[in-house]
Design an enzyme around this catalytic site. Structure first.
Site, PDB file in Angstrom:
ATOM      1  N   ARG A 262     -28.274 -13.090  21.453  1.00  0.00           N
ATOM      2  CA  ARG A 262     -28.952 -11.958  22.424  1.00  0.00           C
ATOM      3  C   ARG A 262     -29.636 -10.839  21.563  1.00  0.00           C
ATOM      4  O   ARG A 262     -28.853 -10.417  20.751  1.00  0.00           O
ATOM      5  CB  ARG A 262     -28.218 -11.580  23.547  1.00  0.00           C
ATOM      6  CG  ARG A 262     -28.075 -12.613  24.370  1.00  0.00           C
ATOM      7  CD  ARG A 262     -27.018 -12.061  25.705  1.00  0.00           C
ATOM      8  NE  ARG A 262     -27.009 -13.189  26.524  1.00  0.00           N
ATOM      9  CZ  ARG A 262     -25.758 -13.188  27.513  1.00  0.00           C
ATOM     10  NH1 ARG A 262     -25.200 -12.213  27.971  1.00  0.00           N
ATOM     11  NH2 ARG A 262     -25.869 -14.113  28.298  1.00  0.00           N
ATOM     12  N   ARG A 277     -20.297  -6.195  21.920  1.00  0.00           N
ATOM     13  CA  ARG A 277     -21.612  -6.499  22.401  1.00  0.00           C
ATOM     14  C   ARG A 277     -22.030  -6.787  21.013  1.00  0.00           C
ATOM     15  O   ARG A 277     -22.779  -6.102  19.951  1.00  0.00           O
ATOM     16  CB  ARG A 277     -22.384  -5.170  22.963  1.00  0.00           C
ATOM     17  CG  ARG A 277     -23.642  -5.660  23.261  1.00  0.00           C
ATOM     18  CD  ARG A 277     -24.179  -4.238  24.096  1.00  0.00           C
ATOM     19  NE  ARG A 277     -23.477  -3.850  25.136  1.00  0.00           N
ATOM     20  CZ  ARG A 277     -23.654  -4.443  26.494  1.00  0.00           C
ATOM     21  NH1 ARG A 277     -24.592  -5.077  26.802  1.00  0.00           N
ATOM     22  NH2 ARG A 277     -23.019  -3.686  27.316  1.00  0.00           N
ATOM     23  N   GLU A 349     -16.637  -6.510  32.024  1.00  0.00           N
ATOM     24  CA  GLU A 349     -16.793  -7.716  32.343  1.00  0.00           C
ATOM     25  C   GLU A 349     -16.597  -8.778  31.031  1.00  0.00           C
ATOM     26  O   GLU A 349     -16.773  -8.624  29.877  1.00  0.00           O
ATOM     27  CB  GLU A 349     -18.470  -7.818  32.415  1.00  0.00           C
ATOM     28  CG  GLU A 349     -18.945  -8.894  32.812  1.00  0.00           C
ATOM     29  CD  GLU A 349     -20.343  -9.081  32.748  1.00  0.00           C
ATOM     30  OE1 GLU A 349     -21.015 -10.265  32.420  1.00  0.00           O
ATOM     31  OE2 GLU A 349     -21.378  -8.091  32.526  1.00  0.00           O
ATOM     32  N   SER A 352     -19.419 -13.897  34.402  1.00  0.00           N
ATOM     33  CA  SER A 352     -20.386 -13.670  35.420  1.00  0.00           C
ATOM     34  C   SER A 352     -20.758 -14.898  36.041  1.00  0.00           C
ATOM     35  O   SER A 352     -20.982 -15.640  35.388  1.00  0.00           O
ATOM     36  CB  SER A 352     -21.528 -12.667  35.135  1.00  0.00           C
ATOM     37  OG  SER A 352     -22.332 -12.090  36.238  1.00  0.00           O
ATOM     38  N   ARG A 391     -15.097 -11.851  23.874  1.00  0.00           N
ATOM     39  CA  ARG A 391     -14.422 -10.833  24.639  1.00  0.00           C
ATOM     40  C   ARG A 391     -13.109 -11.310  25.245  1.00  0.00           C
ATOM     41  O   ARG A 391     -12.101 -10.417  25.338  1.00  0.00           O
ATOM     42  CB  ARG A 391     -15.448 -10.550  26.049  1.00  0.00           C
ATOM     43  CG  ARG A 391     -16.766  -9.894  25.718  1.00  0.00           C
ATOM     44  CD  ARG A 391     -17.487  -9.504  26.860  1.00  0.00           C
ATOM     45  NE  ARG A 391     -18.767  -8.419  26.445  1.00  0.00           N
ATOM     46  CZ  ARG A 391     -19.009  -7.747  27.074  1.00  0.00           C
ATOM     47  NH1 ARG A 391     -18.856  -7.261  28.336  1.00  0.00           N
ATOM     48  NH2 ARG A 391     -20.117  -6.986  26.609  1.00  0.00           N
TER      49      ARG A 391
END
Length: 430
Positions: A262, A277, A349, A352, A391
């Protein structure tokens, strides 16, 4: 992708749902384009019928020696042929306008989704586990003494720039163990089929799951046109693109462990410390393909699969329902799992899980034949992280840290680490 027939029949309902997403009414503009498209198609069909009639009459006029009528009809045929071509071209242009507009509009939220402008309106529905009490100030993952030898940001930056990391030694062993543990759990306990997929895909695949055209800047494209996947949701979901499945084949439940890429466009200055991130990371993804009647129950089941991983690792978390302003583009309802990170003293988070209804299926043209007969219907698609491996590594390290800089590892990982149970303060797995 939205069904134009539903918008024609229920324009007010469509606009009301969009307003819950914080968007202005669009049905008027959509239906105006649709009407222009349909009128062009009708006009083309009328002109084609006139051309066909004139073509039949040309021969008759020639046969009876009516040269004037013959020439008039021949000119009319040529005129109508040109008119049909022009109208078809105009109809195709209106059709492209309509498709482009519909492709850029996000999915509509279910009525049960809480309304709100941003994450402040998300609703917590449950918690699991109690955050551990520390008799010292807990550190973030990259500050823990035993972790530092195995987490090299400087070398990664030299090679690739910011938002990359090189993992080494004990840390990468734990990272790899986490991914294998997740896959084994999903396959043996949750009934998912393990899949290995490409990480390079064509435009059509990115369009099918909603990354294109609107979010192209969020992903990386190679010079010869392939896209690096942001998640294996793209490949797993598109595996049924263009297919007509039998209802007996559903549900299809898949999982894959892949590299993900990403660009993190728009996140400048956000979560720049550590490996929270990154541009390149790994995820164990879950995807389900279901009938419309079972998709909401499947959403709850998938959420439970992700929660089970956190519970087996002993990581406290909370489950929230995202509000209308915080949901992703393709979702009609989303559960986020947020894991406790003591180094940040907050929940972050880690998964999801979204149900997309037939939104992606329409973009992919993925359908099924009902068991009782009838014409094919669009499937429903769901996707969720099960989990984001990096994560999860962060959570394991921060929750297991000790005052001397060592890290106690979850019991569930011990078999994957050859019986090793901790990372020592000097970075050794022991």
């Amino acid at each position: 992708m939205h069904d134009i027939r539903i918008i024609r029949e229920f324009p007010d309902r469509f606009d009301t749902a969009l307003s819950r997403r914080g968007l202005s009414a669009l049905s008027g503009e959509i239906l105006a384009i649709d009407e222009a498209r349909r009128s062009k198609i009708l006009a083309a069909e009328t002109a084609q019928a006139e051309q066909n009639r004139a073509s039949k009459e040309v021969g008759a006029a020639k046969a009876r020696g009516d040269e004037a009528e013959f020439e008039r009809l021949r000119a009319l045929v040529a005129e109508k042929k040109a008119e049909v071509a022009r109208l078809n071209e105009e109809a195709a242009a209106e059709d492209a306008r309509l498709r482009d507009m519909l492709a850029a509009i996000p999915n509509l939220p279910l009525d049960e989704v809480p309304e709100g402008p941003d994450e402040s309106a998300n609703v917590e529905i449950r918690r699991w586990g109690t955050p551990r009490g520390f008799n010292f100030a807990p550190k973030e993952h990259f500050e823990i003494a035993g972790v530092k030898p195995g987490m090299d940001f400087a070398t990664a930056a030299k090679l690739s720039g910011s938002r990359f990391v090189m993992l080494k030694g004990a840390v990468i062993r734990v990272h790899r163990a986490l991914a294998q543990f997740m896959l084994d759990t999903h396959v043996t306990e949750h009934g998912l089929t393990e899949t290995w997929t490409p990480v390079l895909v064509k435009d059509e695949a990115m369009f099918g799951t909603g990354q294109l055209p609107k979010f192209s800047e969020d992903s990386y494209q190679t010079t010869n046109g392939w896209w690096l996947i942001p998640t294996s949701e793209v490949t797993l979901t598109n595996s049924v693109a263009g297919e007509i499945l039998d209802e007996a084949q559903l549900p299809i439940r898949m999982t894959a462990h892949t590299q993900c890429f990403r660009s993190e466009a728009g996140s400048a200055g956000k979560d720049t410390s550590g490996m929270l991130r990154q541009h390149q990371f790994e995820k164990v993804e879950m995807v389900s393909i279901t009938t419309p009647e079972t998709s909401l129950a499947e959403h709850e089941r998938m959420t439970g699969c992700a929660e089970a991983i956190l519970q087996k690792l002993g990581l406290p978390y909370r489950t929230i329902v995202l509000c209308t302003g915080d949901m992703g583009f393709g979702a009609t309802k989303t559960h986020d799992l947020e894991v406790w990170l003591p180094g940040q003293n907050t929940y972050r988070e880690i998964s999801s899980v979204s149900v997309c209804g037939d939104f992606q299926a329409r973009r992919m043209n993925a359908r099924f034949r009902p068991a009782g007969g009838g014409k094919p219907e669009f499937v429903h698609t769901l996707n969720g992280s099960g989990l984001a491996v990096g994560r999860c590594l962060i959570a394991v390290l921060e929750n297991g840290q000790q005052e001397d800089g060592s890290v106690e590892l979850p019991e569930a990982l011990h078999p994957y680490l050859g019986g090793k149970t901790r990372i020592s303060a000097d970075g050794t797995l022991e």
